[in-house]
Structure formats: C-alpha cells, structure tokens
Write an enzyme that holds these catalytic residues in place. Sequence first.
Site, short mmCIF file in Angstrom:
data_model
loop_
_atom_site.label_atom_id
_atom_site.label_comp_id
_atom_site.label_asym_id
_atom_site.label_seq_id
_atom_site.Cartn_x
_atom_site.Cartn_y
_atom_site.Cartn_z
N SER A 249 0.83 -1.20 0.00
CA SER A 249 0.00 0.00 0.00
C SER A 249 0.87 1.25 0.00
O SER A 249 1.89 1.32 0.68
CB SER A 249 -0.89 0.00 1.25
OG SER A 249 -1.53 1.25 1.40
N TYR B 73 -2.70 5.65 -5.09
CA TYR B 73 -3.88 6.45 -5.44
C TYR B 73 -3.41 7.63 -6.28
O TYR B 73 -2.26 8.07 -6.19
CB TYR B 73 -4.57 6.96 -4.18
CG TYR B 73 -5.23 5.90 -3.35
CD1 TYR B 73 -6.55 5.51 -3.59
CD2 TYR B 73 -4.54 5.26 -2.32
CE1 TYR B 73 -7.16 4.53 -2.83
CE2 TYR B 73 -5.13 4.28 -1.55
CZ TYR B 73 -6.45 3.92 -1.81
OH TYR B 73 -7.04 2.94 -1.06
N THR C 210 -5.49 2.30 -7.54
CA THR C 210 -6.80 2.02 -6.95
C THR C 210 -7.74 3.17 -7.26
O THR C 210 -7.46 4.32 -6.93
CB THR C 210 -6.67 1.82 -5.43
OG1 THR C 210 -5.81 0.69 -5.19
CG2 THR C 210 -8.02 1.56 -4.79
N LYS D 85 -7.28 -1.16 -10.10
CA LYS D 85 -7.95 -1.94 -9.06
C LYS D 85 -9.22 -1.22 -8.61
O LYS D 85 -9.21 -0.02 -8.36
CB LYS D 85 -7.03 -2.12 -7.85
CG LYS D 85 -7.63 -2.93 -6.71
CD LYS D 85 -6.61 -3.07 -5.58
CE LYS D 85 -7.12 -3.97 -4.47
NZ LYS D 85 -8.28 -3.40 -3.74
N HIS E 201 -13.31 -3.24 -2.67
CA HIS E 201 -12.53 -2.74 -1.54
C HIS E 201 -12.90 -3.47 -0.24
O HIS E 201 -12.88 -2.89 0.85
CB HIS E 201 -12.75 -1.23 -1.38
CG HIS E 201 -11.50 -0.46 -1.09
ND1 HIS E 201 -10.80 0.23 -2.05
CD2 HIS E 201 -10.82 -0.26 0.06
CE1 HIS E 201 -9.76 0.83 -1.50
NE2 HIS E 201 -9.75 0.53 -0.22
N ASP F 89 -10.49 -9.55 -5.74
CA ASP F 89 -10.37 -9.69 -4.29
C ASP F 89 -11.73 -9.42 -3.67
O ASP F 89 -12.70 -9.19 -4.38
CB ASP F 89 -9.28 -8.77 -3.72
CG ASP F 89 -9.64 -7.28 -3.78
OD1 ASP F 89 -10.83 -6.93 -3.87
OD2 ASP F 89 -8.71 -6.46 -3.72
#
Length: 361
Positions: free
Chosen positions: A108, A132, A159, A233, A257, A288
């Site tokens: 992350s 991001y 993301t 994502k 998420h 996911d």
Amino acid sequence: MTDNPDLLETYRTMAAKQLAIGPLAFLNGSAGAGLTQRANRLGFDDITISPRVLRDLRGGGTAIQLLNQSLKSPMLVAPIAYQTLFAPQGECATAMAAAAQGAGMVLSCQSATHMAKVQQAGEGNATWFQMYWQAAGRAATLKLADTAAATGFSALVLTVDAPVNGVRDAEITAAFRLPPDVTAVNLTNAPQPEFAPLKSGESLLFDRVASCLPNWDDVAWLCRNAPLPVIVKGVLSPADAALAVTAGVRAVIVSNHGGRVLDGVPAAIAALPAVVDEVQGAVPVLMDSGIRRGSDIFRALALGASAVLIGRPVMWGLVVNGAQGASHVLRMLRDELEVTMVLAGCRTIADITRDCVHLKR
C-alpha cells in the site's frame, strides 16, 4: 489451534481479542450497514464446484506466471494500509510471509514502513506498488510512480474505487484515529494542492475534492508515461473494464474494496464473470474481496480470474503471530486450493475453467 476445523476463523477470533477497538474497527469494519461485506461471502455460496474424477493429476501444481512474475500459487497479499497497527514489524513481516510462501505482495502507498525496507524484508517479493491518484495532479502521481520504480517494484496498482472514504460505522463508533507514530511514510513529501477558503454555496466534495479526482484520460496518460505497467484496481462494471483496457492498463482487478467504500454494490465474485467476458483475454483479470478458503480461490479462477488478492485473513495471521502467522494463513489457503484441485480433477491452474463450477442463480 490445530484441533479447530476452521483455522482461519480461529485466527479471526484471536485477532479480535488481541486488537484494541480502534485498529479492530479499521481492519474488520465495513461501509454502511455491511451489506456488501456480507454479500462478498454469500456470493461464494452461490457457486458449486462440478468435479471430474479419475483424471491423471501427476506433475500438477498451483504455480502461475503473472505479468512476468513467477508465483507458487495464484495469490497476492492485497494492499492494506498502516500494518504496524497490527504487528510491530508491520509490512516487513507481511513481506517475509509472502516471500516464504512464494506469493505476491502489493504494498500500500499508505504503508507505515518505508518501501525500501519492505522490499529488503521480502527479498524483492513485494513487487507491486499500490497507489492512489495524487491530489496535486499528474506530476505528483508520476513522481510517486518513479520512486516506486527506482525502489525495485515491477508494477503499479492504481486504486480507483475510493476517491473518498466510505462511511465506516465501526470506525466512527470507535472514534478511530491513527496513533502519532503511524503515518504514511512513503507520502511524507508528497505535494498537496492549495485551496482558497470555500465560497458561499461551494461544496467541499463536489467542487474541491472532485477537482482533484482523475478520469480515464488521466489513467491513459499514466499508462503512457509511467515507468512501470499500470494495473487498475476497483472495477465492478464491464463498461469500466473496457475503458481500462482502452486506456492501456496491463491488468484489471475486480474489487469492491472488501466492502469498505460503497455499501450496496455487488459482491466482487458476482461481478467477476461479466468483467472477464468483456475483457475477452486482452489483459489478466484478478479479483479480491471475501476470499476465506482455498475453494473460494478455485471458484474465482473458474470464473476467469488469473489470480486473487487476500487481505484481512493475512492480517489476522499477522496480528496473532507476526510473519509466521501471516505465512501460515497463506500456506493454509494454498493447501486448500491444492486439495480442491485434486478433488475437482484439475492438474494445473489452467485446467480450472468455467465448466468446473455451476452458478446456483
């Protein structure tokens, strides 16, 4: 722990006992009423496995190649922020666990540990960097991408489904705040936009925040200019998947998420088949949200996923026993996948096709 038939549930229960209420809400909490978080699990119950028997399974296994990366199984650790909330070694322990099991790891951008330290701990196995879009714009976003590339990452996971935080009731109730010693250390020097005071009638979200949000032209620009392949994502819509391919992304991750952003959206596993059909093999599709067993991984692969990302379960292991606990969770999931493959008559990951499952609805 070995006498419990559901070891992952044991990890979840033990982690809940060990964490303070704030970090626990941050880890396990959902957006809104938790409808999507529950749907993520229930969605797998609507998929039955259709096994084949008496097949030659010799020489089989779970290894895959994904964007020029060799993995021992089709699993990556999902990007989760501020992992030192869960164990002192945080992201470094997770990287060690992923390396031990030959799984991928997506770090992350809100890691509480410097990316170089995580790379070193994982022996280069933390090869994807999640990011991001930076509020300061294209230059700031590209600078972060360049830093990730210089540190040794091999892909960028942009993301796109959380331009703002969801309404997370558990975190609000717990009054969760990051401790002063837990920060997004890789974003410390990131430039921030400067705004004049809000004018009368001006909306903080729709005017100020929205002015900093990216669009598909920005994604295409990043794909052209980034030093690494870009993966998007947070896609649930087939139309968005098509736009992502047109923009030049190298893979798409179907995700809601983990039910943490917008409550009431479809389960990720329910959205997966339509996205796979839309992409038609142009790029790999991953998913996911909600995976808790190796048989869940099998179902996702059968519906067209090239690999899956595992989030909360790895963190439960991390809370309970650091790197060893996280490694154990990954190993359990791989073992369960292998057993499922054998019992379903699939020698390799490529043998897991859509006719291996049946949708109840």
